[in-house]
Design an enzyme around this catalytic site. Sequence first.
Site, PDB file in Angstrom:
ATOM      1  N   ASP A 104      40.492   5.070 -55.044  1.00 23.08           N
ATOM      2  CA  ASP A 104      39.063   4.747 -55.024  1.00 23.08           C
ATOM      3  C   ASP A 104      38.264   5.798 -55.778  1.00 23.08           C
ATOM      4  O   ASP A 104      37.098   6.043 -55.483  1.00 23.08           O
ATOM      5  CB  ASP A 104      38.591   4.655 -53.571  1.00 23.08           C
ATOM      6  CG  ASP A 104      37.210   4.034 -53.457  1.00 23.08           C
ATOM      7  OD1 ASP A 104      36.541   4.272 -52.421  1.00 23.08           O
ATOM      8  OD2 ASP A 104      36.780   3.319 -54.401  1.00 23.08           O
TER       9      ASP A 104
ATOM     10  N   LYS B 131      37.612   5.186 -62.162  1.00 23.41           N
ATOM     11  CA  LYS B 131      38.380   3.968 -62.459  1.00 23.41           C
ATOM     12  C   LYS B 131      39.325   4.179 -63.643  1.00 23.41           C
ATOM     13  O   LYS B 131      40.376   3.566 -63.704  1.00 23.41           O
ATOM     14  CB  LYS B 131      37.417   2.800 -62.696  1.00 23.41           C
ATOM     15  CG  LYS B 131      36.413   2.605 -61.537  1.00 23.41           C
ATOM     16  CD  LYS B 131      37.036   2.742 -60.142  1.00 23.41           C
ATOM     17  CE  LYS B 131      35.990   2.983 -59.064  1.00 23.41           C
ATOM     18  NZ  LYS B 131      36.609   3.425 -57.767  1.00 23.41           N
TER      19      LYS B 131
ATOM     20  N   ASN C  34      37.929  -1.797 -56.079  1.00 24.78           N
ATOM     21  CA  ASN C  34      37.110  -2.044 -57.276  1.00 24.78           C
ATOM     22  C   ASN C  34      37.863  -2.621 -58.456  1.00 24.78           C
ATOM     23  O   ASN C  34      37.523  -2.341 -59.618  1.00 24.78           O
ATOM     24  CB  ASN C  34      36.422  -0.745 -57.728  1.00 24.78           C
ATOM     25  CG  ASN C  34      35.685  -0.075 -56.613  1.00 24.78           C
ATOM     26  OD1 ASN C  34      35.975   1.054 -56.251  1.00 24.78           O
ATOM     27  ND2 ASN C  34      34.708  -0.769 -56.030  1.00 24.78           N
TER      28      ASN C  34
ATOM     29  N   GLU D 102      30.931  -3.870 -52.079  1.00 22.44           N
ATOM     30  CA  GLU D 102      30.342  -3.431 -50.803  1.00 22.44           C
ATOM     31  C   GLU D 102      28.850  -3.747 -50.724  1.00 22.44           C
ATOM     32  O   GLU D 102      28.092  -3.473 -51.643  1.00 22.44           O
ATOM     33  CB  GLU D 102      30.579  -1.920 -50.586  1.00 22.44           C
ATOM     34  CG  GLU D 102      30.256  -1.017 -51.738  1.00 22.44           C
ATOM     35  CD  GLU D 102      31.463  -0.741 -52.637  1.00 22.44           C
ATOM     36  OE1 GLU D 102      32.375  -1.571 -52.702  1.00 22.44           O
ATOM     37  OE2 GLU D 102      31.463   0.290 -53.306  1.00 22.44           O
TER      38      GLU D 102
HETATM   39  O1  LIG Z   1      31.431   9.274 -59.085  1.00 24.55           O
HETATM   40  C1  LIG Z   1      32.282  10.027 -59.422  1.00 24.55           C
HETATM   41  C2  LIG Z   1      33.683   9.504 -59.634  1.00 24.55           C
HETATM   42  S1  LIG Z   1      34.482   9.368 -58.152  1.00 24.55           S
HETATM   43  C3  LIG Z   1      33.731   7.925 -57.457  1.00 24.55           C
HETATM   44  C4  LIG Z   1      34.500   6.739 -57.956  1.00 24.55           C
HETATM   45  N1  LIG Z   1      34.012   5.465 -57.396  1.00 24.55           N
HETATM   46  C5  LIG Z   1      33.162   4.752 -58.107  1.00 24.55           C
HETATM   47  O2  LIG Z   1      32.743   5.140 -59.189  1.00 24.55           O
HETATM   48  C6  LIG Z   1      32.694   3.446 -57.532  1.00 24.55           C
HETATM   49  C7  LIG Z   1      31.642   2.777 -58.150  1.00 24.55           C
HETATM   50  C8  LIG Z   1      31.171   1.563 -57.627  1.00 24.55           C
HETATM   51  C9  LIG Z   1      30.047   0.860 -58.281  1.00 24.55           C
HETATM   52  C10 LIG Z   1      28.973   1.576 -58.791  1.00 24.55           C
HETATM   53  C11 LIG Z   1      27.916   0.919 -59.387  1.00 24.55           C
HETATM   54  C12 LIG Z   1      27.929  -0.463 -59.488  1.00 24.55           C
HETATM   55  F1  LIG Z   1      26.894  -1.114 -60.058  1.00 24.55           F
HETATM   56  C13 LIG Z   1      28.986  -1.189 -58.985  1.00 24.55           C
HETATM   57  C14 LIG Z   1      30.049  -0.525 -58.389  1.00 24.55           C
HETATM   58  C15 LIG Z   1      31.742   1.012 -56.475  1.00 24.55           C
HETATM   59  C16 LIG Z   1      32.806   1.671 -55.868  1.00 24.55           C
HETATM   60  O3  LIG Z   1      33.388   1.167 -54.743  1.00 24.55           O
HETATM   61  C17 LIG Z   1      33.293   2.875 -56.393  1.00 24.55           C
HETATM   62  O4  LIG Z   1      34.346   3.455 -55.753  1.00 24.55           O
HETATM   63  C18 LIG Z   1      32.006  11.456 -59.679  1.00 24.55           C
HETATM   64  C19 LIG Z   1      33.013  12.388 -59.606  1.00 24.55           C
HETATM   65  C20 LIG Z   1      32.725  13.710 -59.884  1.00 24.55           C
HETATM   66  C21 LIG Z   1      31.457  14.076 -60.230  1.00 24.55           C
HETATM   67  O5  LIG Z   1      31.147  15.380 -60.517  1.00 24.55           O
HETATM   68  C22 LIG Z   1      30.444  13.113 -60.283  1.00 24.55           C
HETATM   69  O6  LIG Z   1      29.196  13.545 -60.615  1.00 24.55           O
HETATM   70  C23 LIG Z   1      30.710  11.804 -59.987  1.00 24.55           C
HETATM   71 MG   LIG Z   2      35.253   2.049 -54.401  1.00 19.75          MG
END
Ligand SMILES: O=C(CSCCNC(=O)c1cc(-c2ccc(F)cc2)cc(O)c1O)c1ccc(O)c(O)c1
Ligand SMILES: [Mg+2]
Length: 214
Positions: A141, A144, A170, A199
């Site tokens: 998770d 991606k 996802n 979600e």
């Molecule tokens: O965000 C991250 C990467 S890890 C989270 C991955 N998960 C997702 O991206 C994720 C995204 C969505 C989603 C988002 C927008 C939409 F419009 C639709 C869906 C849904 C999910 O269920 C997810 O798990 C990160 C890491 C290190 C850093 O320093 C930083 O700034 C950020």
């Molecule tokens: Mg997710």
Amino acid sequence: TKSTRPQRLLKAVQKHATRGDPQSVISAIDHFCRHSEWAMNVGDEKGCILDSVVSELNPEKVLELGTYCGYSTVRIARLLPPGARLITLEFNADYAAIARQVIAWAGLEDKVQLVEGASGDWIPRMKEHFGIETFDFVFLDHWKDRYLPDTKLMEDCGLLRKGTVLLADNVICPGVPDYLEYVRNSLSYKSCYFKSHLEYTKAEDGLEKSVFLG
Ligand SMILES: O=C(CSCCNC(=O)c1cc(-c2ccc(F)cc2)cc(O)c1O)c1ccc(O)c(O)c1
Ligand SMILES: [Mg+2]
């Protein structure tokens, strides 16, 4: 200074959930995300599918890639038998700080080891650093574009055994096309898709369950 969404999510847990009661933590987060602010937790609908996969498998050694605020960490850890261990990797230090407190509020810190850092750096160190030979269950998770390289890395590090289950969030939204193509066409996996929704929304999303055949 303005608080962050993860900080506001934690406040909602501390206000509405009962210490030591994982289900109340899950419900508090779902209520916050449905009625206050959307956040990228696996959520209640896909969460029930996650619960059924974990309950059926009864895993002893679990790896979660991508902790965020600890919602799926709590969902998984609350179902684990005594002595089972969940290692969860989070790259973002701010997310990790919140997740530690959410996991502690649920009273699950003894089952969970939260590691801060990049999955690509930590996967090769699972054996020597955590004494883990192979995992029974992996929940993907995180970023991606890391699902496929990290799966190949886990294979190469010998962390998957015949019957290890990978469950990926996802796979439709945001989507992981290269990972899906790999697990669905590789002779080393038996894969199936659980159709659901992103979600807290009506958009389609789903979980892909892939059993490693060795
Ligand atoms: O965000 C991250 C990467 S890890 C989270 C991955 N998960 C997702 O991206 C994720 C995204 C969505 C989603 C988002 C927008 C939409 F419009 C639709 C869906 C849904 C999910 O269920 C997810 O798990 C990160 C890491 C290190 C850093 O320093 C930083 O700034 C950020
Ligand atoms: Mg997710």
